[in-house]
Write a protein that holds these residues in place. Structure first.
Motif, PDB file in Angstrom:
ATOM      1  N   GLY A 132     -40.292  72.932  79.457  1.00  0.00           N
ATOM      2  CA  GLY A 132     -39.423  74.062  79.723  1.00  0.00           C
ATOM      3  C   GLY A 132     -38.531  74.469  78.567  1.00  0.00           C
ATOM      4  O   GLY A 132     -37.736  75.391  78.691  1.00  0.00           O
ATOM      5  N   VAL A 133     -38.638  73.771  77.430  1.00  0.00           N
ATOM      6  CA  VAL A 133     -37.808  74.083  76.264  1.00  0.00           C
ATOM      7  C   VAL A 133     -38.640  74.913  75.282  1.00  0.00           C
ATOM      8  O   VAL A 133     -39.715  74.498  74.865  1.00  0.00           O
ATOM      9  N   ARG A 134     -38.114  76.073  74.933  1.00  0.00           N
ATOM     10  CA  ARG A 134     -38.800  77.006  74.038  1.00  0.00           C
ATOM     11  C   ARG A 134     -38.367  76.752  72.595  1.00  0.00           C
ATOM     12  O   ARG A 134     -37.175  76.726  72.298  1.00  0.00           O
ATOM     13  N   LYS A 135     -39.334  76.518  71.716  1.00  0.00           N
ATOM     14  CA  LYS A 135     -39.074  76.303  70.295  1.00  0.00           C
ATOM     15  C   LYS A 135     -40.121  77.061  69.499  1.00  0.00           C
ATOM     16  O   LYS A 135     -41.154  77.471  70.023  1.00  0.00           O
ATOM     17  N   PHE A 136     -39.864  77.210  68.216  1.00  0.00           N
ATOM     18  CA  PHE A 136     -40.777  77.881  67.309  1.00  0.00           C
ATOM     19  C   PHE A 136     -41.055  76.921  66.161  1.00  0.00           C
ATOM     20  O   PHE A 136     -40.130  76.294  65.640  1.00  0.00           O
ATOM     21  N   THR A 137     -42.306  76.794  65.770  1.00  0.00           N
ATOM     22  CA  THR A 137     -42.651  75.806  64.765  1.00  0.00           C
ATOM     23  C   THR A 137     -43.732  76.314  63.833  1.00  0.00           C
ATOM     24  O   THR A 137     -44.428  77.285  64.135  1.00  0.00           O
ATOM     25  N   SER A 138     -43.856  75.639  62.706  1.00  0.00           N
ATOM     26  CA  SER A 138     -44.889  75.993  61.742  1.00  0.00           C
ATOM     27  C   SER A 138     -46.258  75.792  62.381  1.00  0.00           C
ATOM     28  O   SER A 138     -46.504  74.794  63.040  1.00  0.00           O
ATOM     29  N   ALA A 139     -47.138  76.768  62.174  1.00  0.00           N
ATOM     30  CA  ALA A 139     -48.451  76.745  62.821  1.00  0.00           C
ATOM     31  C   ALA A 139     -49.385  75.725  62.192  1.00  0.00           C
ATOM     32  O   ALA A 139     -50.089  75.003  62.892  1.00  0.00           O
ATOM     33  N   SER A 140     -49.410  75.663  60.868  1.00  0.00           N
ATOM     34  CA  SER A 140     -50.352  74.786  60.169  1.00  0.00           C
ATOM     35  C   SER A 140     -49.760  74.412  58.817  1.00  0.00           C
ATOM     36  O   SER A 140     -49.868  75.163  57.851  1.00  0.00           O
TER      37      SER A 140
ATOM     38  N   ILE B 153     -43.265  70.185  58.617  1.00  0.00           N
ATOM     39  CA  ILE B 153     -43.057  70.700  59.960  1.00  0.00           C
ATOM     40  C   ILE B 153     -41.642  71.253  60.077  1.00  0.00           C
ATOM     41  O   ILE B 153     -40.660  70.519  59.950  1.00  0.00           O
ATOM     42  N   THR B 154     -41.551  72.548  60.294  1.00  0.00           N
ATOM     43  CA  THR B 154     -40.265  73.204  60.490  1.00  0.00           C
ATOM     44  C   THR B 154     -40.204  73.683  61.931  1.00  0.00           C
ATOM     45  O   THR B 154     -41.140  74.314  62.407  1.00  0.00           O
ATOM     46  N   THR B 155     -39.108  73.359  62.608  1.00  0.00           N
ATOM     47  CA  THR B 155     -38.934  73.747  63.997  1.00  0.00           C
ATOM     48  C   THR B 155     -37.613  74.487  64.156  1.00  0.00           C
ATOM     49  O   THR B 155     -36.565  73.987  63.734  1.00  0.00           O
ATOM     50  N   PHE B 156     -37.691  75.660  64.753  1.00  0.00           N
ATOM     51  CA  PHE B 156     -36.514  76.476  65.026  1.00  0.00           C
ATOM     52  C   PHE B 156     -36.221  76.387  66.515  1.00  0.00           C
ATOM     53  O   PHE B 156     -37.083  76.694  67.332  1.00  0.00           O
TER      54      PHE B 156
ATOM     55  N   GLU C  95     -34.537  77.424  70.113  1.00  0.00           N
ATOM     56  CA  GLU C  95     -34.304  78.735  70.721  1.00  0.00           C
ATOM     57  C   GLU C  95     -32.870  79.188  70.472  1.00  0.00           C
ATOM     58  O   GLU C  95     -32.618  80.348  70.161  1.00  0.00           O
ATOM     59  N   LYS C  96     -31.940  78.263  70.578  1.00  0.00           N
ATOM     60  CA  LYS C  96     -30.535  78.577  70.327  1.00  0.00           C
ATOM     61  C   LYS C  96     -30.165  78.104  68.923  1.00  0.00           C
ATOM     62  O   LYS C  96     -30.449  76.968  68.555  1.00  0.00           O
ATOM     63  N   LEU C  97     -29.545  78.969  68.176  1.00  0.00           N
ATOM     64  CA  LEU C  97     -29.152  78.659  66.805  1.00  0.00           C
ATOM     65  C   LEU C  97     -28.265  77.422  66.732  1.00  0.00           C
ATOM     66  O   LEU C  97     -28.360  76.633  65.794  1.00  0.00           O
ATOM     67  N   SER C  98     -27.439  77.221  67.744  1.00  0.00           N
ATOM     68  CA  SER C  98     -26.527  76.079  67.761  1.00  0.00           C
ATOM     69  C   SER C  98     -27.260  74.742  67.886  1.00  0.00           C
ATOM     70  O   SER C  98     -26.676  73.692  67.626  1.00  0.00           O
ATOM     71  N   ASP C  99     -28.549  74.757  68.284  1.00  0.00           N
ATOM     72  CA  ASP C  99     -29.332  73.520  68.361  1.00  0.00           C
ATOM     73  C   ASP C  99     -29.988  73.169  67.034  1.00  0.00           C
ATOM     74  O   ASP C  99     -30.467  72.060  66.859  1.00  0.00           O
ATOM     75  N   GLY C 100     -30.065  74.114  66.126  1.00  0.00           N
ATOM     76  CA  GLY C 100     -30.464  73.803  64.761  1.00  0.00           C
ATOM     77  C   GLY C 100     -31.889  74.136  64.367  1.00  0.00           C
ATOM     78  O   GLY C 100     -32.738  74.492  65.181  1.00  0.00           O
ATOM     79  N   VAL C 101     -32.088  73.993  63.049  1.00  0.00           N
ATOM     80  CA  VAL C 101     -33.389  74.137  62.407  1.00  0.00           C
ATOM     81  C   VAL C 101     -33.748  72.756  61.864  1.00  0.00           C
ATOM     82  O   VAL C 101     -32.970  72.150  61.126  1.00  0.00           O
ATOM     83  N   TYR C 102     -34.925  72.263  62.249  1.00  0.00           N
ATOM     84  CA  TYR C 102     -35.367  70.927  61.855  1.00  0.00           C
ATOM     85  C   TYR C 102     -36.469  71.035  60.809  1.00  0.00           C
ATOM     86  O   TYR C 102     -37.312  71.932  60.875  1.00  0.00           O
ATOM     87  N   LEU C 103     -36.469  70.075  59.882  1.00  0.00           N
ATOM     88  CA  LEU C 103     -37.548  69.984  58.901  1.00  0.00           C
ATOM     89  C   LEU C 103     -37.977  68.533  58.796  1.00  0.00           C
ATOM     90  O   LEU C 103     -37.122  67.643  58.676  1.00  0.00           O
ATOM     91  N   ARG C 104     -39.289  68.291  58.872  1.00  0.00           N
ATOM     92  CA  ARG C 104     -39.841  66.934  58.735  1.00  0.00           C
ATOM     93  C   ARG C 104     -41.003  66.959  57.760  1.00  0.00           C
ATOM     94  O   ARG C 104     -41.875  67.832  57.841  1.00  0.00           O
ATOM     95  N   PHE C 105     -41.007  65.993  56.857  1.00  0.00           N
ATOM     96  CA  PHE C 105     -42.123  65.796  55.936  1.00  0.00           C
ATOM     97  C   PHE C 105     -42.115  64.345  55.503  1.00  0.00           C
ATOM     98  O   PHE C 105     -41.115  63.857  54.973  1.00  0.00           O
TER      99      PHE C 105
ATOM    100  N   THR D 292     -41.840  78.673  53.979  1.00  0.00           N
ATOM    101  CA  THR D 292     -42.478  78.618  52.670  1.00  0.00           C
ATOM    102  C   THR D 292     -43.515  77.509  52.765  1.00  0.00           C
ATOM    103  O   THR D 292     -43.601  76.825  53.781  1.00  0.00           O
ATOM    104  N   TYR D 293     -44.293  77.307  51.721  1.00  0.00           N
ATOM    105  CA  TYR D 293     -45.290  76.237  51.772  1.00  0.00           C
ATOM    106  C   TYR D 293     -44.647  74.855  51.778  1.00  0.00           C
ATOM    107  O   TYR D 293     -45.262  73.883  52.182  1.00  0.00           O
ATOM    108  N   SER D 294     -43.370  74.773  51.365  1.00  0.00           N
ATOM    109  CA  SER D 294     -42.715  73.472  51.288  1.00  0.00           C
ATOM    110  C   SER D 294     -41.437  73.385  52.125  1.00  0.00           C
ATOM    111  O   SER D 294     -40.662  72.461  51.958  1.00  0.00           O
ATOM    112  N   GLY D 295     -41.221  74.333  53.032  1.00  0.00           N
ATOM    113  CA  GLY D 295     -40.032  74.291  53.871  1.00  0.00           C
ATOM    114  C   GLY D 295     -39.735  75.648  54.473  1.00  0.00           C
ATOM    115  O   GLY D 295     -40.609  76.274  55.060  1.00  0.00           O
TER     116      GLY D 295
END
Length: 168
Positions: A38-46, A50-53, A55-65, A105-108
């Motif tokens: 039930g949690v809506r997020k947006f993430t890098s397709a391929s 891995i960048t994840t946005f 739904e709410k800006l206050s929850d943050g933008v995540y980056l994993r590599f 971007t290709y790296s973030g």
């Protein structure tokens, strides 16, 4: 080439990666919507970065590599994320005159703070969680380093320009 000659294309950054099954894949800067529990997020397709946005800006933008993990949170109010029709941009509206736009971007990812007209607001506050890495200044740029001093991530240059491109 068909005539027997050879052409080599060299990129400044990786444009392919090896997925979890060992297949070589092209990196993409496309963002896709995912709903999990039930949690809506947006993430890098391929991409292996891995960048994840949230739904709410206050929850943050995540980056994993690999062993790098960061989270950036805007300190302030904002509306829910909106994914562009072409899947390339996530926009968080702060108010009628200010929005934060993110692209992969290709790296973030990169962030644009878009100010449609002067509002008197001249600074924006963010919390940046680095999972134990330290921020180090290196000339005019910044890096995140681990406890051994190894560079694990780079922060891009901050660039500011005006719509008339005269007060950059």
């Amino acid at each position: 080439n068909l005539d027997g000659s050879k052409t080599k294309i060299v990129y400044d950054f990786p444009v392919k990666y090896i997925d979890e099954l060992g297949n070589i894949k092209d990196k993409s800067t496309e963002i896709i919507e995912r709903v999990t529990n039930g949690v809506r997020k947006f993430t890098s397709a391929s991409n292996d970065v891995i960048t994840t946005f949230s739904e709410k800006l206050s929850d943050g933008v995540y980056l994993r590599f690999d062993d790098v993990s960061t989270r950036m949170i805007y300190v302030g109010a904002g509306q829910n994320a909106v994914l562009s029709d072409d899947g390339k941009t996530i926009t968080y509206v702060i108010n009628d005159n200010i929005s934060l736009e993110y692209e992969l971007t290709y790296s973030g990812y990169k962030e644009d703070i878009v100010v449609k007209q002067y509002t008197g607001q001249t600074h924006f506050d963010f919390l940046f969680y680095t999972a134990g890495m330290s921020l180090v200044e290196d000339g005019e740029s910044y890096s995140l380093v681990d406890s051994d001093g190894n560079v694990k991530a780079l922060l891009g240059d901050v660039i500011a320009f005006t719509a008339d491109e005269r007060n950059n």
